[in-house]
Design a protein around this motif. Structure first.
Motif, PDB file in Angstrom:
ATOM      1  N   MET A 112       0.805  -1.221   0.000  1.00 59.39           N
ATOM      2  CA  MET A 112       0.000   0.000   0.000  1.00 59.39           C
ATOM      3  C   MET A 112       0.842   1.278   0.000  1.00 59.39           C
ATOM      4  O   MET A 112       0.305   2.378  -0.017  1.00 59.39           O
ATOM      5  N   ASN A 113       2.157   1.125   0.056  1.00 56.42           N
ATOM      6  CA  ASN A 113       3.058   2.287   0.098  1.00 56.42           C
ATOM      7  C   ASN A 113       2.777   3.167   1.316  1.00 56.42           C
ATOM      8  O   ASN A 113       2.845   4.389   1.250  1.00 56.42           O
ATOM      9  N   TYR A 114       2.450   2.519   2.453  1.00 58.30           N
ATOM     10  CA  TYR A 114       2.282   3.213   3.729  1.00 58.30           C
ATOM     11  C   TYR A 114       3.640   3.316   4.426  1.00 58.30           C
ATOM     12  O   TYR A 114       4.516   2.474   4.218  1.00 58.30           O
ATOM     13  N   ASN A 115       3.801   4.338   5.269  1.00 61.99           N
ATOM     14  CA  ASN A 115       4.944   4.344   6.175  1.00 61.99           C
ATOM     15  C   ASN A 115       4.793   3.190   7.159  1.00 61.99           C
ATOM     16  O   ASN A 115       3.676   2.808   7.509  1.00 61.99           O
ATOM     17  N   LEU A 116       5.911   2.629   7.616  1.00 66.18           N
ATOM     18  CA  LEU A 116       5.868   1.514   8.559  1.00 66.18           C
ATOM     19  C   LEU A 116       6.826   1.775   9.716  1.00 66.18           C
ATOM     20  O   LEU A 116       8.000   2.090   9.506  1.00 66.18           O
ATOM     21  N   VAL A 117       6.313   1.670  10.949  1.00 64.91           N
ATOM     22  CA  VAL A 117       7.148   1.768  12.143  1.00 64.91           C
ATOM     23  C   VAL A 117       6.842   0.552  13.013  1.00 64.91           C
ATOM     24  O   VAL A 117       5.705   0.341  13.416  1.00 64.91           O
ATOM     25  N   THR A 118       7.855  -0.250  13.281  1.00 66.33           N
ATOM     26  CA  THR A 118       7.677  -1.462  14.082  1.00 66.33           C
ATOM     27  C   THR A 118       8.221  -1.268  15.498  1.00 66.33           C
ATOM     28  O   THR A 118       8.988  -0.349  15.765  1.00 66.33           O
ATOM     29  N   GLU A 119       7.803  -2.162  16.398  1.00 68.46           N
ATOM     30  CA  GLU A 119       8.320  -2.186  17.769  1.00 68.46           C
ATOM     31  C   GLU A 119       8.082  -0.871  18.514  1.00 68.46           C
ATOM     32  O   GLU A 119       8.909  -0.451  19.341  1.00 68.46           O
ATOM     33  N   ALA A 138      19.270  -3.677  19.810  1.00 65.36           N
ATOM     34  CA  ALA A 138      19.017  -4.554  20.965  1.00 65.36           C
ATOM     35  C   ALA A 138      18.613  -3.767  22.208  1.00 65.36           C
ATOM     36  O   ALA A 138      18.933  -4.146  23.332  1.00 65.36           O
ATOM     37  N   GLY A 139      17.903  -2.657  21.995  1.00 69.15           N
ATOM     38  CA  GLY A 139      17.388  -1.882  23.115  1.00 69.15           C
ATOM     39  C   GLY A 139      18.380  -0.916  23.726  1.00 69.15           C
ATOM     40  O   GLY A 139      18.058  -0.222  24.690  1.00 69.15           O
ATOM     41  N   LYS A 140      19.574  -0.826  23.164  1.00 70.81           N
ATOM     42  CA  LYS A 140      20.591   0.068  23.729  1.00 70.81           C
ATOM     43  C   LYS A 140      20.287   1.537  23.432  1.00 70.81           C
ATOM     44  O   LYS A 140      20.744   2.434  24.134  1.00 70.81           O
ATOM     45  N   ILE A 141      19.530   1.788  22.355  1.00 69.02           N
ATOM     46  CA  ILE A 141      19.184   3.152  21.956  1.00 69.02           C
ATOM     47  C   ILE A 141      17.679   3.229  21.725  1.00 69.02           C
ATOM     48  O   ILE A 141      17.084   2.316  21.157  1.00 69.02           O
ATOM     49  N   ILE A 142      17.058   4.318  22.185  1.00 67.25           N
ATOM     50  CA  ILE A 142      15.649   4.568  21.889  1.00 67.25           C
ATOM     51  C   ILE A 142      15.581   5.623  20.791  1.00 67.25           C
ATOM     52  O   ILE A 142      16.050   6.749  20.959  1.00 67.25           O
ATOM     53  N   GLN A 143      15.032   5.228  19.667  1.00 67.29           N
ATOM     54  CA  GLN A 143      14.922   6.114  18.498  1.00 67.29           C
ATOM     55  C   GLN A 143      13.597   6.876  18.548  1.00 67.29           C
ATOM     56  O   GLN A 143      12.555   6.313  18.871  1.00 67.29           O
ATOM     57  N   THR A 144      13.642   8.172  18.255  1.00 61.99           N
ATOM     58  CA  THR A 144      12.433   8.997  18.185  1.00 61.99           C
ATOM     59  C   THR A 144      12.195   9.414  16.743  1.00 61.99           C
ATOM     60  O   THR A 144      13.075   9.985  16.101  1.00 61.99           O
ATOM     61  N   LEU A 145      11.008   9.108  16.235  1.00 65.75           N
ATOM     62  CA  LEU A 145      10.645   9.416  14.848  1.00 65.75           C
ATOM     63  C   LEU A 145       9.445  10.355  14.842  1.00 65.75           C
ATOM     64  O   LEU A 145       8.571  10.268  15.703  1.00 65.75           O
ATOM     65  N   LYS A 146       9.405  11.260  13.860  1.00 65.30           N
ATOM     66  CA  LYS A 146       8.257  12.160  13.693  1.00 65.30           C
ATOM     67  C   LYS A 146       7.650  11.961  12.316  1.00 65.30           C
ATOM     68  O   LYS A 146       8.372  11.875  11.318  1.00 65.30           O
ATOM     69  N   PHE A 147       6.326  11.893  12.285  1.00 60.46           N
ATOM     70  CA  PHE A 147       5.594  11.709  11.034  1.00 60.46           C
ATOM     71  C   PHE A 147       4.497  12.763  10.931  1.00 60.46           C
ATOM     72  O   PHE A 147       3.839  13.086  11.920  1.00 60.46           O
ATOM     73  N   ASN A 148       4.312  13.280   9.730  1.00 55.77           N
ATOM     74  CA  ASN A 148       3.199  14.190   9.478  1.00 55.77           C
ATOM     75  C   ASN A 148       1.920  13.392   9.355  1.00 55.77           C
ATOM     76  O   ASN A 148       1.924  12.157   9.422  1.00 55.77           O
ATOM     77  N   ASN A 149       0.810  14.080   9.178  1.00 56.06           N
ATOM     78  CA  ASN A 149      -0.479  13.398   9.022  1.00 56.06           C
ATOM     79  C   ASN A 149      -0.539  12.717   7.661  1.00 56.06           C
ATOM     80  O   ASN A 149      -1.057  13.257   6.681  1.00 56.06           O
TER      81      ASN A 149
END
Length: 322
Positions: A112-119, A138-149
């Motif tokens: 569907m060409n959607y954005n995908l964010v897992t976990e 392996a959980g050593k870093i927490i990633q922060t992502l921003k998505f528009n509507n």
């Protein structure tokens, strides 16, 4: 009005806790973003259990041909969900971080060409979109992502989200026709081999008693099993124990095993390496038993007992039985 679509899993005709976490997040997002809250259930489902999900602000439940596709098929599930997406055009699609969720969500996103964010472990709703946090390396870093509507698929890491119910409301139920059910060339799950002895699933248990390399040998896990039986708990294990063949992988807690969040987690003979910590750090209360006073697990345990577990656990069992 747009909609949010949640993909819900049922096992033994009961909605799984990981799916209830998805429903909690979906109702929060739907209310804040003014979206219709729609749910699709594919596979085994009992109409009598509708009350179980009737406290999450749902507007519509879409039921696949549950009597015919109760056995998992990746292609069949994928095609069914794609058909619904084409009809509903949801802005957001939520999966649980289960084996099925991890298998299906990338297939849907690619088609569907959607954005995908897992976990995902945290979703913050903003005026112009979403801020999502997820562990990497392996959980050593927490990633922060921003998505528009924009259209996005999220799979939620199990046991990271609170299950919050709201007032019951009237909702519609609609049967969905699934094409391709008679296609015998599709891969299909044929059999699940259960342990000879029925045990609690660590990912669903309220209490877990876990053992590590400090148990010294597999026969000594009888102590862990006895303590678990007294507490009506599930038996867990560290990766080292599972790799050594002492316990089945289904009991492994950690980054490469299962993520758990019980009310009580008892760790016996487990040092508390980062890979194990990632899997159980969300436990409400952590009790560590280890003869090494410098074991890393004591740094984050709520209660620590420094001593010989082969003396402590039998005494604990006696006290609890009384």
């Amino acid at each position: 009005m747009g909609c949010i679509l949640s993909i819900i899993e049922a096992k033994n005709k009961e909605i799984k806790n990981s799916s209830l976490e998805v429903l909690s997040e979906s109702q929060k997002i739907a209310k804040t973003k003014n979206l219709k809250n729609k749910v699709v259930i594919l596979g085994e489902y009992d109409q009598n259990n509708s009350n179980q999900i009737n406290e999450f602000g749902i507007d519509l439940i879409l039921l696949g041909a549950t009597d015919k596709i109760k056995d998992y098929s990746p292609d069949l599930y994928k095609n069914a969900i794609l058909n619904l997406i084409n009809q509903l055009e949801p802005e957001i699609i939520l999966f649980s971080g289960s084996a099925i969720g991890k298998d299906i969500s990338p297939r849907i996103a690619a088609n569907m060409n959607y954005n995908l964010v897992t976990e995902c472990i945290e979703i913050t709703i903003e005026n112009d979109g979403y801020q999502i946090r997820r562990p990497i390396f392996a959980g050593k870093i927490i990633q922060t992502l921003k998505f528009n509507n924009e259209p996005i698929i999220m799979s939620l890491k199990s046991n990271y989200f609170m299950i919050k119910k709201v007032d019951q409301k009237e909702f519609l139920t609609e049967q969905v026709n699934i094409e391709g059910m008679e296609n015998t060339t599709m891969p299909m799950l044929k059999e699940i081999i259960q342990p000879q002895k029925e045990t609690l699933d660590v990912s669903e248990a309220a209490i877990i008693v876990a053992g590590g390399r400090g148990m010294k040998e597999p026969d000594n896990f009888k102590l862990i099993e006895e303590l678990a039986e007294v507490l009506d708990a599930a038996v867990g294990a560290s990766r080292a124990v599972v790799d050594a063949g002492w316990r089945p992988h289904s009991e492994q807690v950690g980054q490469t095993g299962k993520i758990v969040s019980p009310n009580l987690y008892i760790a016996a003979g487990i040092s508390g390496a980062i890979q194990h910590q990632v899997g159980m750090i969300n436990s409400k209360c952590i009790v560590a038993i280890n003869k090494d006073k410098n074991a890393p697990i004591f740094k984050f345990a709520d209660f620590g007992i420094v001593g010989d577990l082969f003396e402590i656990i039998p005494e604990l069992i006696i006290k609890l039985k009384k």
